[in-house]
Scaffold this active site. Sequence first.
Site, mmCIF file in Angstrom:
data_model
loop_
_atom_site.group_PDB
_atom_site.id
_atom_site.type_symbol
_atom_site.label_atom_id
_atom_site.label_comp_id
_atom_site.label_asym_id
_atom_site.label_seq_id
_atom_site.Cartn_x
_atom_site.Cartn_y
_atom_site.Cartn_z
ATOM 1 N N CYS A 288 13.673 10.507 6.684
ATOM 2 C CA CYS A 288 13.494 10.726 8.297
ATOM 3 C C CYS A 288 14.731 11.161 8.812
ATOM 4 C CB CYS A 288 13.149 9.599 8.107
ATOM 5 S SG CYS A 288 14.235 7.588 7.020
ATOM 6 N N GLU B 295 9.390 16.742 13.656
ATOM 7 C CA GLU B 295 10.109 16.354 12.716
ATOM 8 C C GLU B 295 9.859 17.246 11.372
ATOM 9 O OE1 GLU B 295 9.205 12.439 11.254
ATOM 10 O OE2 GLU B 295 10.737 12.277 10.108
ATOM 11 N N LYS C 277 0.548 -1.384 -0.267
ATOM 12 C CA LYS C 277 0.212 -0.405 -0.396
ATOM 13 C C LYS C 277 1.073 1.064 0.174
ATOM 14 C CE LYS C 277 -1.369 3.003 2.826
ATOM 15 N NZ LYS C 277 -1.517 4.021 1.785
ATOM 16 N N GLU D 181 9.860 1.839 9.798
ATOM 17 C CA GLU D 181 11.043 2.604 9.826
ATOM 18 C C GLU D 181 9.986 3.415 9.899
ATOM 19 O OE1 GLU D 181 14.024 1.963 9.191
ATOM 20 O OE2 GLU D 181 13.950 -0.590 8.506
#
Length: 483
Positions: free
Chosen positions: A288, A385, A178, A254
Site C-alpha cells: 500500500c 494503484e 477473517k 487502513e
Amino acid sequence: MTVVHDVPKQLYIGGRWQDAESGRTLSVDNPATGEELCQVADASPADGRRAAEAAVAAQAAWAATPPRVRSEILRRAYDIIIARTEDLALLMTLEMGKPLTEARAEVAYAAEFFRWFSEEAVRIDGGLTTAPDGKNRLLVTRQPVGPCLLITPWNFPLAMGTRKIGPAIAAGCTMVLKPAPQTPLSSLALAGILTEAGLPEGVLNIVTTTDAAGVVEPLLRGGQIRKLSFTGSTQVGRILLAQCADTVIRTSMELGGNAPLIVFDDADLDVAVEGTMVAKMRNMGESCCAANRIYVHTSVAEEFATRLATRMAALKVGPGTEPGIDVGPLIDIAGRAKAHDVVRDAVKRGATVLTGGELPEGPGCFYPPTVLTGVSADSAIIDTEVFGPVAAILTFDDEDEAVAAANDTEFGLAAYLFTQNLDRALRVSERLESGMIGLNTGLVSNPAAPFGGVKQSGLGREGGRVGIEEFLEYKYIAVPVGA
Ligand code: NAP
C-alpha cells in the site's frame, strides 16, 4: 512441504479447530507455479456467527484478565514467532510469493508488533483531575472496546494480522479474524502460536472463507461486534464503512494508496535511487506504500532514470523459494494483468519502456521489473494503484508543480521525497497530503510509528503509542466531593 502440512486447515472457533459446517473447503495456491498447496475450511455465514458468539462469550473474562497476563502472552508469542522464523517465512513465500529474504523480514516485522504491544498492555493509563469549579473529581479510565472483527489482505499475510491482533490482545478485546482467502495459512499458523503462548479459548477466532461479503455483513449488522479493523482496498473500505454506520460500529480503516515519490535536483542521487528501489520494489510493488508515481526534477531526470533502470534490470525474477531471487510472482494472474494493462496504456500515451514491460512465458504470475519514462499525466497508471513492479517516471520544473501533482489524488497514505535541503525537506513534508512521509528513505513501516493515511487512504492509525487507543474506550466517572 512439511510447513504447509503442519498448519491446521480448519476454522478456529472457541479454542477448537473445526471444519466448516457445510464441509466446504477452499484452495490455496502457490502463485509461483499456479499449483494447489492445500485446501482449508471455507466458512459460511453460520460459521461466522458462531465465531462472533465465541468472541462475545469470551469478552468479559478476557477484559478482566490482568494486563501483565495479556502482556506475557504476547511476549511469549513473539519469542515463538522469532524461533520459527524459517518455517513461517517459507509458509508465506509458498502462499503469497515473496522471496524468502523478504518473508524473513516480514516475520521479524510482524513479531515486533507483539513485542511492542506486550509493552503497551501494561501502560494503559487514566486520570483523576479536579473539575474547574472544584466540586467534582473527574475519574477517567479505559476499557476495551469489546469484540472486534479484523479483516486482512493478502500482501503481508503475517504482519497485517499481528498489527491488529497485538493491540486487541493488549487492550483486552476478543476478536474474529477473517484473513484473505489467498493467504490463510499464515493466520492459521499464528492462531496455533498464540494458543501455545497461552491465549484463552474464544479470544481469537479465525474464519477463512471465499464468501467475505456473506460472512461479514451479518456480523456488522448483528449488534455484537463493537469494532471493525479493516486493511484492504478503498473500494471495499467504503462498503464496510456504510455497513458499520447502521449499527454505529467503531472503525479503523487502513486503505489503498497511490504514493508519490519526489526527487529534487538537490537530492543525493545514490540515496534517491536506493530509496526508490525500496519504495517501489519491496514486496514486488504489492504494498500500500509502494511508490506509484515518481516525479523527478527535469535537470536530473535522465540520469536518475538510467540508474534506476540499470538497477531494476539486474534484479533476478523467479520463485521466491529459490536462492538469490529478488522478485517473486505477483499474487495471481489478475494482479499481473492489471500491472500489464497500465504499462500498455502508458506506452499508448507516449511513454518509453527503459526495461521490462513484456509478459513472460511459462507458469506462475511473474512480471518483470519495469521502468517507464515520459509518462503522460493522463495515463491510467497515475491514478491506479499498480500493485506491481512498475516504476512510472514523470518530470517537474519547480517545487510547487511537484507538490500539486503529488497531492492530486484521492489517496494520502505514504509519500517520499529526496532532497539535501533541510528547509525544503520540512516545507514539502508539511505540504504533502499524506499520513506518512519517507524523507530520503524508501521505507516508512515501523511498529513503533503510527501507520495510516489521510483522505481516502483511511481512518485511524496502527502501531506506535496510538495503536492500542483504537481498541480502547474512555469511561468517565463523576465523583462529587463533599465540602
Ligand atoms: P481487498 O480486495 O479490499 O480485500 C481485503 C480484505 O477484505 C480481504 O480479506 C477480502 O476478502 C475482504 N473483502 C473483500 N470484499 C469484502 C466485503 N464486501 N466484505 C467484507 N470483506 C471483504 O484488498 P486486497 O486486494 O486483498 O489488498 C490490496 C489492497 O489493500 C490495496 O488497495 C492496498 O493498498 C491495501 N492495503 C492497505 C494497507 C494499509 O495499511 N493501508 C496495507 C496493506 C494493503 P476477499 O479477498 O475474499 O474478497
